[in-house]
Scaffold this motif. Sequence first.
Motif, mmCIF file in Angstrom:
data_model
loop_
_atom_site.group_PDB
_atom_site.id
_atom_site.type_symbol
_atom_site.label_atom_id
_atom_site.label_comp_id
_atom_site.label_asym_id
_atom_site.label_seq_id
_atom_site.Cartn_x
_atom_site.Cartn_y
_atom_site.Cartn_z
ATOM 1 N N UNK A 1 0.955 -1.189 0.138
ATOM 2 C CA UNK A 1 -0.084 -0.208 -0.409
ATOM 3 C C UNK A 1 0.967 1.180 0.341
ATOM 4 N N UNK A 2 -0.272 2.700 -0.376
ATOM 5 C CA UNK A 2 0.663 3.708 -0.648
ATOM 6 C C UNK A 2 0.945 4.441 0.871
ATOM 7 N N UNK A 3 2.410 4.611 1.240
ATOM 8 C CA UNK A 3 2.894 5.140 2.328
ATOM 9 C C UNK A 3 3.864 4.829 3.034
ATOM 10 N N UNK A 4 4.597 5.752 4.152
ATOM 11 C CA UNK A 4 5.284 5.476 4.881
ATOM 12 C C UNK A 4 5.719 3.301 5.187
ATOM 13 N N UNK A 5 6.918 2.582 5.771
ATOM 14 C CA UNK A 5 6.580 1.377 5.964
ATOM 15 C C UNK A 5 7.894 1.437 6.962
ATOM 16 N N UNK A 6 7.877 0.441 7.403
ATOM 17 C CA UNK A 6 9.000 -0.088 8.532
ATOM 18 C C UNK A 6 9.967 -0.806 7.585
ATOM 19 N N UNK A 7 10.581 -0.439 7.346
ATOM 20 C CA UNK A 7 11.900 -1.456 6.166
ATOM 21 C C UNK A 7 12.389 -2.865 7.219
ATOM 22 N N UNK A 8 12.882 -3.558 5.747
ATOM 23 C CA UNK A 8 13.218 -5.289 5.963
ATOM 24 C C UNK A 8 13.877 -5.259 7.311
ATOM 25 N N UNK A 9 15.458 -4.245 7.295
ATOM 26 C CA UNK A 9 16.338 -4.714 8.172
ATOM 27 C C UNK A 9 15.686 -4.920 10.221
ATOM 28 N N UNK A 10 14.875 -3.829 9.736
ATOM 29 C CA UNK A 10 14.084 -3.659 11.602
ATOM 30 C C UNK A 10 13.465 -4.957 11.804
ATOM 31 N N UNK A 11 12.930 -5.379 11.272
ATOM 32 C CA UNK A 11 12.140 -6.216 11.540
ATOM 33 C C UNK A 11 12.630 -7.480 12.162
ATOM 34 N N UNK A 12 13.481 -7.836 11.213
ATOM 35 C CA UNK A 12 14.951 -8.771 11.512
ATOM 36 C C UNK A 12 15.462 -8.870 12.152
ATOM 37 N N UNK A 13 15.930 -7.443 12.880
ATOM 38 C CA UNK A 13 16.559 -6.710 13.984
ATOM 39 C C UNK A 13 15.467 -7.492 15.737
ATOM 40 N N UNK A 14 14.291 -7.490 14.630
ATOM 41 C CA UNK A 14 13.412 -7.403 16.051
ATOM 42 C C UNK A 14 14.301 -9.030 16.647
ATOM 43 N N UNK A 15 13.331 -9.746 15.203
ATOM 44 C CA UNK A 15 13.834 -11.211 15.418
ATOM 45 C C UNK A 15 15.034 -12.369 15.770
ATOM 46 N N UNK A 16 16.043 -11.165 16.066
ATOM 47 C CA UNK A 16 16.522 -11.626 16.367
ATOM 48 C C UNK A 16 17.365 -11.372 18.015
ATOM 49 N N UNK A 17 16.896 -9.622 18.774
ATOM 50 C CA UNK A 17 16.534 -9.579 19.671
ATOM 51 C C UNK A 17 15.668 -10.798 20.801
ATOM 52 N N UNK A 18 14.608 -10.939 19.322
ATOM 53 C CA UNK A 18 13.417 -12.017 20.053
ATOM 54 C C UNK A 18 14.544 -13.488 20.257
ATOM 55 N N UNK A 19 14.897 -13.454 19.483
ATOM 56 C CA UNK A 19 15.677 -15.165 19.494
ATOM 57 C C UNK A 19 16.628 -14.918 21.000
ATOM 58 N N UNK A 20 17.367 -14.073 21.025
ATOM 59 C CA UNK A 20 18.280 -14.055 22.352
ATOM 60 C C UNK A 20 17.397 -13.834 23.710
ATOM 61 N N UNK A 21 16.233 -13.086 23.279
ATOM 62 C CA UNK A 21 15.516 -13.539 24.762
ATOM 63 C C UNK A 21 15.341 -14.585 25.414
ATOM 64 N N UNK A 22 14.886 -15.440 23.759
ATOM 65 C CA UNK A 22 14.441 -16.473 24.135
ATOM 66 C C UNK A 22 15.508 -18.062 24.910
ATOM 67 N N UNK A 23 16.719 -17.338 24.095
ATOM 68 C CA UNK A 23 17.684 -18.044 24.961
ATOM 69 C C UNK A 23 18.276 -17.888 26.726
ATOM 70 N N UNK A 24 18.203 -15.864 26.714
ATOM 71 C CA UNK A 24 18.554 -16.009 28.101
ATOM 72 C C UNK A 24 16.934 -16.373 29.340
ATOM 73 N N UNK A 25 16.119 -16.750 28.494
ATOM 74 C CA UNK A 25 14.842 -17.108 29.500
ATOM 75 C C UNK A 25 15.725 -18.269 29.760
ATOM 76 N N UNK A 26 15.934 -19.466 28.169
ATOM 77 C CA UNK A 26 16.241 -20.856 28.123
ATOM 78 C C UNK A 26 17.374 -20.588 29.757
ATOM 79 N N UNK A 27 18.280 -19.655 29.647
ATOM 80 C CA UNK A 27 19.369 -19.846 30.993
ATOM 81 C C UNK A 27 19.099 -19.558 32.632
ATOM 82 N N UNK A 28 17.772 -19.038 32.553
ATOM 83 C CA UNK A 28 17.123 -18.541 33.225
ATOM 84 C C UNK A 28 15.889 -20.541 33.792
#
Length: 384
Positions: free
Chosen positions: A218-245
């Motif tokens: 759709x027409x208009x501003x968007x969140x670029x692809x790298x921002x979503x992938x960085x969020x996925x990276x943070x989510x994976x590391x949060x999971x591992x932090x939870x796994x350690x605990x």
Amino acid sequence: MLDPIVAFFQRVFAAIGRGIGLIISWILWPFVAIANWYRARNWIIKGPLGLFVIALVAYYGYFVWQTQVWTNFNPDYVNAYNFGERKRDAGIDAAAQAGTQATAGGEAAEPAPKTCVRSAIVDVAADLIDYNVNQNAWISSMLLYKLGLFGMDWDHTPWLDNKASFQRGINQAVRRTAVELVDSLGRVRGTSGINAELQSARGNIQFDEETWYFGLNPFGPKTPTPSFYRAAMRDLRKFNDSLVKCDAIFDGRSDNLIEFLDRIANDIGSTSAVIRERSEFHNGGWFDTRADDRFWFAYGQLYGYYGILSAAGADFDAVIKSRGIEPLWNESIKQLRSALKIQPAIISNGREDGWIMPTHLATMGFYILRVRSNLVEMRDVLAR
């Protein structure tokens, strides 16, 4: 006697020279016309246009630099993890406590907090995302990559698209891994819910690979692809932090490893089919402008799976040793690394029986099928 022959060749070469001159003139004519128009303007017009041209040239320079320089590219990146030093599988209590320990005064000390072993698979998947979007620019969503070469998609040219294809290949391996983490590895199937961090990571890493800051559909501003992938990276590391605990689950059963190997085998099998089709029906040698896309996508996929499967060997160490597939596993990892030795400067898709132009696609297809064959064999042994 030779004068007519000499004259003939002089006329031929003169005609060729005139033809080349006409082609060069035709190519340069728009630029000459623009330059003449620019010289005739006053500084009110020249100033902004000159700044725009300088900015455009600088942006193109940055774009070319990003496509040609592969920061921290290292086929031996797995060695930095020292997976051989791992003593326990992912999710297992990191140090079995004997309960309480006696202090020098004879009083019972507080038990140490329980910790579990983090997942090597999750660590590698997060690091691969970091490599793609932080250590390097994500090429596929850059504006100049989307604009192409005079409107022609860069993927349809022999230039500036190898890194983008390589990154997409890595991303494909991470996407498949994220799906398996959500569906099986990160939960006890049938008795536990889906982990929220892994679910978020899967959704973010599946995002479109080519989104820039602005779009038309759709027409208009968007969140670029790298921002979503960085969020996925943070989510994976949060999971591992939870796994350690010990607040999360990594289910290292043999049936989960079987399913994981099966999904990876199917994934690289699909890539093998694409390479076979290109190699068989479009073998134009050095003139096949899509051969490099296929090659570097496959290379990136194997680059990603080299790390992920090496990590799986650490996370499922007990299963691999107890089922007697350790030699086969190690051989598969070696073959993955062998495939990464193929790094030709120019990709050629020659005929398999040709003798002038090499056939890099067929060579890459051979390595992919060899790795897939080992994965299928390991899956069959585990399933017995």
